[in-house]
Design a protein around this motif. Structure first.
Motif, short mmCIF file in Angstrom:
data_model
loop_
_atom_site.label_atom_id
_atom_site.label_comp_id
_atom_site.label_asym_id
_atom_site.label_seq_id
_atom_site.Cartn_x
_atom_site.Cartn_y
_atom_site.Cartn_z
N LEU A 163 -3.34 4.36 -10.39
CA LEU A 163 -3.59 3.23 -9.54
C LEU A 163 -2.66 3.53 -8.29
CD1 LEU A 163 -3.84 0.14 -11.93
CD2 LEU A 163 -5.70 1.68 -10.97
N GLY A 164 -3.16 3.09 -7.04
CA GLY A 164 -2.41 3.11 -6.09
C GLY A 164 -2.45 4.73 -5.44
N ALA A 165 -3.21 5.60 -5.99
CA ALA A 165 -3.53 7.09 -5.58
C ALA A 165 -4.75 7.10 -4.70
CB ALA A 165 -3.39 7.80 -6.73
N TYR A 166 -4.66 7.11 -3.37
CA TYR A 166 -6.05 7.13 -2.61
C TYR A 166 -5.97 8.59 -1.50
CZ TYR A 166 -2.61 5.53 0.78
OH TYR A 166 -1.57 5.45 1.89
N PRO A 167 -7.21 8.98 -1.39
CA PRO A 167 -7.42 10.20 -0.42
C PRO A 167 -7.09 9.90 0.76
CG PRO A 167 -9.38 9.29 -0.92
CD PRO A 167 -8.45 8.31 -1.68
N PHE A 177 -4.93 8.91 8.19
CA PHE A 177 -3.97 8.61 7.52
C PHE A 177 -3.92 9.63 6.51
CE2 PHE A 177 -7.08 5.66 6.22
CZ PHE A 177 -7.24 5.83 4.58
N SER A 178 -2.84 10.08 5.96
CA SER A 178 -2.79 11.34 4.77
C SER A 178 -2.95 10.65 3.49
CB SER A 178 -1.40 11.74 4.79
OG SER A 178 -0.46 10.94 4.88
N ALA A 179 -3.32 11.33 2.69
CA ALA A 179 -3.36 10.91 1.11
C ALA A 179 -2.11 10.69 0.51
CB ALA A 179 -4.04 12.20 0.39
N ASP A 200 -8.26 6.30 -7.00
CA ASP A 200 -8.75 5.42 -5.91
C ASP A 200 -9.11 4.17 -6.36
OD1 ASP A 200 -9.12 7.97 -4.79
OD2 ASP A 200 -11.31 8.22 -5.09
N GLU A 201 -8.22 3.49 -6.97
CA GLU A 201 -8.24 1.99 -7.34
C GLU A 201 -6.95 1.49 -7.01
OE1 GLU A 201 -10.62 -0.13 -8.22
OE2 GLU A 201 -12.29 1.53 -8.35
N PRO A 202 -6.71 0.09 -6.70
CA PRO A 202 -5.30 -0.38 -6.42
C PRO A 202 -4.75 -0.86 -7.66
CG PRO A 202 -7.19 -2.04 -5.98
CD PRO A 202 -7.80 -0.56 -6.34
#
Length: 290
Positions: A163-167, A177-179, A200-202
């Protein structure tokens, strides 16, 4: 481990304990054995491995919470094997692993923490006390926070949520913005330890929040269960077959964060990128944590 956390001010550097006090409100206390309006004492437990080389002044914090919900009014006792003894096991296992073998010569300092309280009626007061004990300069030195909470039931869903990991993407103003660093690292893992990883989820409702609220990026490992806060959260329900692999993934990502050349760039983008993410089902924004 080296006792304590080198970032904290006003503390004996040779102790692993960070005591703090917290008071619950009347609404918070309902259903618990705590007395409304009374102040209670808790303790965070912290130790560290000093960094080395050019990255030594920067810090990665790894944490999980030491408490469980225990016995609430009218409910069976909840032992908390998954929530969050498994998370504490991850923190200890990674600390032991890092201490047992050579680490890269150029690496960030790593702080291992057991938060004294996270469950209601007090919430994330443990990690809040840690973040609140940092000067602004010290907060800027924290490059990432790694959170372990509810990681013992991989088999229930067949996935480990990161969680908290986004592209990478573009915000509403059209700015790129960067991944997040964690997303890039997980994408590049050659060996995912035989697990399905979902990004891809918070995150929500855990100790990453006080860090994110002051602009510190986070990654939150979660393998959720229907036994959350129920009497079935015990040893018998745990997925011990998968748990070592889950912890190894957390260790792999943490080690990569220790040596990632430039986390300052991804940190500067993190809140903007976080706020630009939306839930695909509801369309709601992840928010910027502030």
């Amino acid at each position: 481990l080296t006792p304590g956390a080198p970032l904290l001010t006003g503390r004996d550097p040779d102790t692993v304990r960070q005591p703090f006090r917290a008071t619950g409100t009347d609404d918070d206390i309902v259903g618990y054995t705590y007395v409304p309006g009374r102040e209670y004492s808790f303790t965070n437990v912290v130790g560290s491995i000093p960094g080395a080389g050019e990255l030594a002044n920067e810090v990665i914090v790894i944490g999980a919470h030491l408490d469980g919900v225990g016995r609430q009014a009218g409910m069976d006792v909840t032992l908390g094997a998954d929530d969050d003894a498994a998370g504490i096991a991850a923190v200890l296992a990674i600390a032991r692993h890092f201490m047992s073998g050579p680490l890269p010569e150029n690496r960030r300092t790593v702080v291992f923490a057991g938060w004294g309280i996270e469950e209601l009626p007090f919430g994330t007061r443990g990690s809040e006390a840690f973040v609140g004990g940092l000067t602004e300069e010290a907060r800027q030195r924290v490059a990432y926070y790694v959170n372990f909470d509810l990681i013992g039931h991989y088999g229930d869903r067949g996935k480990l949520e990161v969680l908290g990991a986004y592209p990478a993407g573009t915000d509403e103003a059209g700015m790129e913005f960067s991944a997040s660093a964690a997303h890039s690292i997980v994408e590049g893992l050659a060996d995912r330890r035989g697990l399905t990883l979902e990004m891809d989820e918070p995150g929500a409702n855990s100790d990453f929040e006080p860090f994110c609220q002051v602009g510190i990026p986070y990654v939150f490992f979660l393998a959720t269960t229907d036994c959350h806060h129920l009497a079935c959260d015990n040893l018998e329900s745990m997925d011990f077959d998968a748990l070592p692999s889950v912890i190894q993934v957390g260790s792999d990502v943490t080690l990569a964060l220790l040596v990632e050349p430039d986390l300052a760039t991804t940190r500067s983008d993190f809140l903007r990128g976080h706020a630009a993410q939306t839930d695909p089902d509801t369309g709601e924004s992840w928010g910027d944590c502030r």
